[in-house]
Design a protein around this motif. Structure first.
Motif, short mmCIF file in Angstrom:
data_model
loop_
_atom_site.label_atom_id
_atom_site.label_comp_id
_atom_site.label_asym_id
_atom_site.label_seq_id
_atom_site.Cartn_x
_atom_site.Cartn_y
_atom_site.Cartn_z
N VAL A 1 -9.95 -37.46 6.15
CA VAL A 1 -9.29 -38.68 6.09
C VAL A 1 -8.00 -38.46 6.08
O VAL A 1 -7.26 -39.56 7.04
CB VAL A 1 -9.83 -39.41 4.87
N VAL A 2 -7.16 -37.67 5.44
CA VAL A 2 -5.63 -37.52 5.43
C VAL A 2 -5.07 -37.50 6.73
O VAL A 2 -4.20 -38.02 7.48
CB VAL A 2 -5.35 -36.47 4.69
N ALA A 3 -5.75 -36.50 7.81
CA ALA A 3 -5.42 -36.14 9.12
C ALA A 3 -5.97 -37.55 10.19
O ALA A 3 -5.54 -37.38 11.17
CB ALA A 3 -6.05 -35.12 9.47
N GLY A 4 -6.51 -38.51 9.37
CA GLY A 4 -6.73 -39.63 10.48
C GLY A 4 -8.06 -39.40 11.31
O GLY A 4 -8.48 -40.17 12.18
N ARG A 5 -8.99 -38.43 11.08
CA ARG A 5 -10.14 -38.15 11.80
C ARG A 5 -11.38 -38.88 11.17
O ARG A 5 -12.39 -38.88 12.05
CB ARG A 5 -10.42 -36.75 12.00
N ARG A 6 -11.14 -39.33 9.98
CA ARG A 6 -12.36 -40.19 9.36
C ARG A 6 -11.95 -41.38 8.83
O ARG A 6 -10.78 -41.33 8.10
CB ARG A 6 -13.09 -39.07 8.27
#
Length: 108
Positions: free
Chosen positions: A101-106
């Motif tokens: 989530v933090v990396a923007g992948r979810r």
């Protein structure tokens, strides 16, 4: 339509096998958000314990992390947390999902 299989009825040989099930137990955006907020606050509690040199603050970490997660499961996702059946893999799943989530992948 049949009910989704519970963690108790599933047998996973590896975390790689478990993680798709774990993600399926977090379909609710509110539940995912509560997990991410709880995990972030766990990191804040850890940082506070280190910077203040107060190890007692580390006792807050499981209360915060599981508190937010379980509210998400019981009130929004309406399922039983996999923590009760797969505690280690569930904890690993929490952090894997958090970093995705933090990396923007979810989605948050």
């Amino acid at each position: 339509m049949s009910e989704p299989a519970s963690a108790e009825s599933q047998h996973f040989a590896t975390f790689r096998d478990f993680y798709p099930f774990y993600l399926g137990e977090h379909r609710s955006a509110v539940c995912r958000r509560l997990h991410v907020i709880g995990s972030a606050l766990v990191l804040v509690a850890l940082a506070a314990a280190i910077t203040t040199r107060n190890p007692w603050l580390m006792l807050l970490m499981p209360v915060i992390g599981y508190g937010f997660a379980w509210v998400g499961h019981f009130f929004f996702e309406k399922n039983k947390p996999a923590t009760f059946t797969y505690p280690l893999w569930s904890l690993m799943g929490d952090w894997a999902m958090f970093f995705e989530v933090v990396a923007g992948r979810r989605p948050f």
